[in-house]
Each structure stands twice: as C-alpha cells, then as structure tokens.
Design an enzyme around this catalytic site. Structure first.
Site, short mmCIF file in Angstrom:
data_model
loop_
_atom_site.label_atom_id
_atom_site.label_comp_id
_atom_site.label_asym_id
_atom_site.label_seq_id
_atom_site.Cartn_x
_atom_site.Cartn_y
_atom_site.Cartn_z
N ARG A 35 0.82 -1.21 0.00
CA ARG A 35 0.00 0.00 0.00
C ARG A 35 0.86 1.26 0.00
NH1 ARG A 35 -4.69 -1.50 4.49
NH2 ARG A 35 -5.64 -3.22 3.32
N THR A 99 -9.97 -15.32 -1.36
CA THR A 99 -11.15 -16.11 -1.03
C THR A 99 -12.18 -15.24 -0.32
OG1 THR A 99 -10.18 -16.86 1.07
CG2 THR A 99 -9.84 -18.25 -0.87
N TYR A 124 -4.50 -23.16 -5.03
CA TYR A 124 -3.56 -23.40 -6.12
C TYR A 124 -2.72 -24.65 -5.92
CZ TYR A 124 -4.77 -19.08 -8.44
OH TYR A 124 -5.46 -18.11 -9.11
N HIS A 154 -8.24 -24.71 9.51
CA HIS A 154 -7.23 -23.71 9.17
C HIS A 154 -6.74 -23.01 10.43
CE1 HIS A 154 -8.82 -24.11 5.02
NE2 HIS A 154 -7.63 -23.67 4.66
N LYS A 158 -7.57 -17.15 9.87
CA LYS A 158 -8.39 -17.20 8.64
C LYS A 158 -9.78 -16.65 8.93
CE LYS A 158 -9.69 -20.11 4.74
NZ LYS A 158 -9.17 -19.13 3.78
#
Length: 266
Positions: A35, A99, A124, A154, A158
């Site tokens: 950023r 996601t 992926y 997870h 997450k």
C-alpha cells in the site's frame, strides 16, 4: 523467464509468493507491491525476506512503474478490487487467490476478465485440484443412499468460513450429483430437529493454531465410509502453484480461467 509482480508482498502469503517467484527457475520477481502508506516502500525486499539474491525494492500497488508480465494477488477482497482495477488499466494479466468473494465481487472479476486474462482459484495446490476431480468421481459412482460431509481446518487468523476450498469441493460434488449447491449446502444444524437429508452437503469448520489447511470429503454409507483428504503443511505449496499459473496465463486470450485449466484437468 516470466516477470512477476506480487500484491500484498509484506503479508503472510505475499512473502511466500515472493519467495516462490525468486526460487522458480522460470520466474523473476520484478515487483513487490504494498500500500502507498506502507513504511516498506523504498526498502530492499531481500533484507525483508532474508533473501540475498535480489536488490528489488518495495513499490506502491499502482503498477505504474512496473515492467511485469503477470501480477499475483492473494490479498483480502477489498484490496483485490483495487489491484484488479490497476491491472486492467495497465493491461497486466492476473493470478488471483483471494477467497471469501461475494457474488458482486465475482461479477467484478468476470467483467475484468473481458479485458485481461485472469486465473482465479480458491486453492492453487495441485493436490487439491486433483481432489476436486476425485470427489466428482466418487459422487457419480457411489449410490444415492450416502451421506456427504465436508470438514476443513485452518489457522486461527483465517477469516472466511467455510474456506473457499471447502466450498470448491462441495460445489464440485453438487455438480456431479446434478444438484444446485445453494440448495443442498448445510452450514448449521444447531436448531434442526430432523435427521440429516441424503440430498445435502454438510460443512464443519475448525480454526486453531497454525494449521495451514486440511480438507476432507466424507461419503458415508451403511457399512462403509470413503474419506478423501488433503493436508497442506506449507503455504509454499499454494505459492508454487500460483507461480506456475502465472507462467501459464502469460499470452493467453482475455478470459477467466481456473487452476483446472492450468493443470489441464478439465
């Protein structure tokens, strides 16, 4: 040699994507993007990563000063939309692993794919994409009197639940069964007073510690149970897949592709 840009290069996944781009013999990390307000701008990426093989410095996310072939983005949805707009403006193909996208955000992605080639996947990993095919074989082969459940685990950081990968697996099963996923997905049984339907896909979630990612599809029948499981022990698994997708998408026609296309699994 493909020149790669990584958005959110200072993040948990961004750092691994940078490392994967630096270590691949067919890729070159050409831009590490953060950023505009980030204090890392102008500092050396190699020092940040502990990687001495690059003198690249962090730059802002506009892509204006970048000479790159493909940009990779695993940031959160709000950031991804900004990065996607920059990529469309600069005509840079993208590999996106964000996601938790809403239907409106997916529409933005589809519209952008009319102007640049985009690979979008919620996972992926080569293994997960093989699992997506295997669950479809199981769903088509097993009889209809089975119960289908998906479990995923997870790390505690997450945000989205169920994970995008769990939904990807469920959607693949629903497609194989000829169901509409939205009609059969079951996320909460806490107030149900009826037994489970065999025309539903149940989801359960665990969040804790540093679990990278675990997914299991259960096909349970009377007398037997089939479990198809994938466990990831390193984020590098996903990063290597994303860099592979970046090399694949370079030069492709505008359109929205998936990792299934990259691996020729369709």
């Amino acid at each position: 040699m493909i020149k790669v840009a990584v958005f959110g290069a200072n993040g948990r996944m961004g750092k691994v994507l940078c490392e994967a781009s630096l270590s691949a013999d067919y890729a070159q990390l050409s831009a590490a993007l953060v950023r505009k307000s980030n204090a890392l701008i102008g500092q050396q990426v190699g020092i940040f990563l502990g990687h001495r093989d690059t003198e690249l410095i962090f730059t802002d996310e506009s892509l204006l000063s970048c000479d790159v072939d493909v940009a990779i983005d695993f940031t959160l949805p709000e950031g991804m939309k900004v990065h996607l707009a920059h990529a469309v403006q600069q005509k840079v193909p993208m590999v996106i692993g964000t996601t938790g996208l809403s239907s409106d955000e997916m529409q933005i992605l589809e519209e952008a794919a009319q102007h640049i080639p985009i690979v979008f996947s919620r996972n992926y990993s080569v293994g997960i994409n093989l699992l997506e095919n295997l669950v479809q074989v199981a769903a088509k082969t097993l009889s209809d009197d089975i119960d289908i459940e998906i479990f995923e685990a997870h790390h505690r950081h997450k945000i989205d639940a169920p994970s995008g990968t769990a939904l990807m697996i469920g959607e693949a099963i629903a497609k194989a069964k000829g169901w509409e996923h939205a009609d059969v997905a079951k996320f909460d049984r806490s107030h149900d007073d009826i037994e489970k339907s065999q025309q539903e896909i149940g989801y359960s979630v665990m969040r804790g510690g540093d679990i990278v990612g675990e997914h299991t599809a259960y096909f349970a029948a009377e007398g037997e149970r089939l479990e198809l499981t994938h466990k990831a022990s390193s984020r590098m698994t996903f990063a290597k897949g994303a860099v592979r997708a970046a090399a694949w998408v370079k030069g492709k026609p505008n359109g929205l592709y998936t990792m299934q296309d990259v691996l020729d699994l369709r």
